[in-house]
Write a protein that holds these residues in place. Sequence first.
Motif, PDB file in Angstrom:
ATOM      1  N   ALA A  60       0.759   5.455 -10.320  1.00  0.00           N
ATOM      2  CA  ALA A  60       2.180   5.541  -9.972  1.00  0.00           C
ATOM      3  C   ALA A  60       2.353   5.286  -8.482  1.00  0.00           C
ATOM      4  O   ALA A  60       1.564   5.742  -7.651  1.00  0.00           O
ATOM      5  N   ARG A  61       3.413   4.577  -8.142  1.00  0.00           N
ATOM      6  CA  ARG A  61       3.696   4.268  -6.740  1.00  0.00           C
ATOM      7  C   ARG A  61       4.851   5.107  -6.197  1.00  0.00           C
ATOM      8  O   ARG A  61       4.902   5.383  -4.997  1.00  0.00           O
ATOM      9  N   VAL A  62       5.771   5.467  -7.061  1.00  0.00           N
ATOM     10  CA  VAL A  62       6.880   6.355  -6.695  1.00  0.00           C
ATOM     11  C   VAL A  62       6.786   7.569  -7.604  1.00  0.00           C
ATOM     12  O   VAL A  62       6.852   7.446  -8.832  1.00  0.00           O
ATOM     13  N   ILE A  63       6.609   8.752  -6.996  1.00  0.00           N
ATOM     14  CA  ILE A  63       6.422   9.985  -7.772  1.00  0.00           C
ATOM     15  C   ILE A  63       7.571  10.929  -7.460  1.00  0.00           C
ATOM     16  O   ILE A  63       7.785  11.302  -6.306  1.00  0.00           O
ATOM     17  N   ILE A  64       8.293  11.295  -8.500  1.00  0.00           N
ATOM     18  CA  ILE A  64       9.480  12.143  -8.370  1.00  0.00           C
ATOM     19  C   ILE A  64       9.195  13.445  -9.109  1.00  0.00           C
ATOM     20  O   ILE A  64       8.959  13.440 -10.320  1.00  0.00           O
ATOM     21  N   GLN A  95       0.816  -1.224   0.000  1.00  0.00           N
ATOM     22  CA  GLN A  95       0.000   0.000   0.000  1.00  0.00           C
ATOM     23  C   GLN A  95       0.848   1.272   0.000  1.00  0.00           C
ATOM     24  O   GLN A  95       0.346   2.362  -0.315  1.00  0.00           O
ATOM     25  N   LEU A  96       2.122   1.166   0.334  1.00  0.00           N
ATOM     26  CA  LEU A  96       2.964   2.347   0.546  1.00  0.00           C
ATOM     27  C   LEU A  96       3.356   2.998  -0.773  1.00  0.00           C
ATOM     28  O   LEU A  96       3.833   2.327  -1.692  1.00  0.00           O
ATOM     29  N   LYS A  97       3.174   4.313  -0.829  1.00  0.00           N
ATOM     30  CA  LYS A  97       3.602   5.103  -1.988  1.00  0.00           C
ATOM     31  C   LYS A  97       4.577   6.179  -1.523  1.00  0.00           C
ATOM     32  O   LYS A  97       4.515   6.635  -0.378  1.00  0.00           O
ATOM     33  N   ILE A  98       5.455   6.596  -2.428  1.00  0.00           N
ATOM     34  CA  ILE A  98       6.466   7.618  -2.123  1.00  0.00           C
ATOM     35  C   ILE A  98       6.231   8.820  -3.024  1.00  0.00           C
ATOM     36  O   ILE A  98       6.069   8.675  -4.248  1.00  0.00           O
ATOM     37  N   VAL A  99       6.211  10.008  -2.419  1.00  0.00           N
ATOM     38  CA  VAL A  99       6.089  11.259  -3.169  1.00  0.00           C
ATOM     39  C   VAL A  99       7.223  12.168  -2.721  1.00  0.00           C
ATOM     40  O   VAL A  99       7.353  12.486  -1.537  1.00  0.00           O
ATOM     41  N   THR A 100       8.048  12.604  -3.675  1.00  0.00           N
ATOM     42  CA  THR A 100       9.208  13.417  -3.317  1.00  0.00           C
ATOM     43  C   THR A 100       9.531  14.435  -4.397  1.00  0.00           C
ATOM     44  O   THR A 100       9.276  14.198  -5.586  1.00  0.00           O
ATOM     45  N   ASN A 101      10.090  15.566  -3.969  1.00  0.00           N
ATOM     46  CA  ASN A 101      10.577  16.561  -4.932  1.00  0.00           C
ATOM     47  C   ASN A 101      12.077  16.423  -5.170  1.00  0.00           C
ATOM     48  O   ASN A 101      12.741  17.368  -5.588  1.00  0.00           O
ATOM     49  N   ALA A 102      12.604  15.211  -4.944  1.00  0.00           N
ATOM     50  CA  ALA A 102      14.035  14.958  -5.134  1.00  0.00           C
ATOM     51  C   ALA A 102      14.478  15.132  -6.573  1.00  0.00           C
ATOM     52  O   ALA A 102      15.681  15.220  -6.851  1.00  0.00           O
ATOM     53  N   GLY A 103      13.523  15.200  -7.515  1.00  0.00           N
ATOM     54  CA  GLY A 103      13.896  15.359  -8.926  1.00  0.00           C
ATOM     55  C   GLY A 103      14.616  16.645  -9.225  1.00  0.00           C
ATOM     56  O   GLY A 103      15.392  16.716 -10.194  1.00  0.00           O
ATOM     57  N   GLY A 104      14.373  17.684  -8.415  1.00  0.00           N
ATOM     58  CA  GLY A 104      15.099  18.940  -8.592  1.00  0.00           C
ATOM     59  C   GLY A 104      15.029  19.468 -10.008  1.00  0.00           C
ATOM     60  O   GLY A 104      13.950  19.689 -10.567  1.00  0.00           O
ATOM     61  N   MET A 105      16.203  19.632 -10.620  1.00  0.00           N
ATOM     62  CA  MET A 105      16.287  20.128 -11.996  1.00  0.00           C
ATOM     63  C   MET A 105      16.136  19.014 -13.022  1.00  0.00           C
ATOM     64  O   MET A 105      16.082  19.291 -14.213  1.00  0.00           O
TER      65      MET A 105
END
Length: 461
Positions: A168-172, A77-87
């Motif tokens: 989507a399960r991992v969103i960058i 059930q776990l999803k990851i959302v992060t702004n690690a994508g940067g540029m």
Amino acid sequence: MPVIRVGNGAGFWGDNLDAPRLLAECGRLDYLTLEYLAELTLSILAHQRSRNPQAGFVSDFLTVLESLAPVLAVQPQLKIVTNAGGMAPQTCARQASAILSKAGLGETLVAAASGDDIFPHLDELIGSGESFMNFDSGLALGDARSQIASANAYLGAGGIVTALSQEARVIITGRIADASLTVGPAIHEFGWSWTDWNSLAAATVAGHLIECGAQVTGGMFSGWTAGLSLDNLGYPVAEISDAGQVVITKPPMTGGIVSTETVTEQLVYEIGDPAHYLTPDVDADFSQMHLAQIGPDRVEVSGAKGNPAPPRYKVSMAYCDGFMAAGTLVVCGDQAAVKARACGELILSRLRTAGVNLARTHIECLGTGDTLPGIWKRNNDALEVVLRVGVHDPSRAAVERFVREFSPLVGSGPPGVTGYTGPRPSPYPVFAYWPTTIARERVAPVVEVHTAADWATTQET
């Protein structure tokens, strides 16, 4: 889903590398957010990418994701959302997907959400009427245009919601507003309308409270005492209901504390006008908030009101502004502070004798009260202090000469100057901040979703 649990395991680039895994393991999360970007982080990432096309994103995320792969394998059930994508969200997605594929998670759907980087279109946008006025100084971009190194709009939750709708399960993402990392999952799970302003405001409050990681669970808490354990510090979890109810908590058996006091301190952190906390998703009113301690390490947060989202997105620009360096010396013995300040003046005097006149200089003695001038009474009786001298100049050569003036003081300065200087500091480029705005209709998120296996085998375009 009546309630979702969103935990945030990173409050900045450089935060605890183990915190995301520990939070995911014991936080009973539906979503794990990782917030890495400050105002000038993107300019640093842009500089890195200019030297290496495979860079431009938050590299710590790859280390974190590797530790999270076993958790993802046992928590479907776990999803990851992060702004690690940067540029470079797509580049980050490719490298992250290689890690997932190696861990046997190649079928995981990974999204890259971009569209925030307006730097390639800057001249076109200026030509169409965007002045990019600095909202602090009131100055138009003008001559600073040629020095701009990066320009990113603060997008809202739209790209995240689109990615989740595609499973989507991992969103960058690139530059998504901090609170929007939490708003996106709430909109997706509860089916809220984009004009349900009060619900969006409630989710924004939740996102704002957890966006800085452990600051809401006892980190940096002004009420800290020796009895408050910061060992194994628990990172925050926001429980959000369909009705917009919010509870802030942390995993059991972890250090720190969640109290009305810790939540209050984070609530008022960097908000400007509390009646108009402007985000890309909503104009949130925090002025009538109510906090209630409803259990150990559980604070209910209510009373947020929402108004229509602002017509313009905030834009963070950075421009090249010369070079800086700072060096330190330890000075000890009687009159240590007097000797240290004399050393600082000697450095600048010797530079002037050599024909180097720096644009900006700053001398401070750490240990005497200089870090809070006017608040602490200066203490000149310390028997040891750290001299710190910082400079800024358009010329790298001038700053380079400055950093060579510390070591000579060990033998040609006042008594008590030690050799604890560390390596010679190096000049580094300065990226100054240019805050501005852009009409929201000129910017839109771009979302790309593939399996990790497919991302890992696609080539950079």
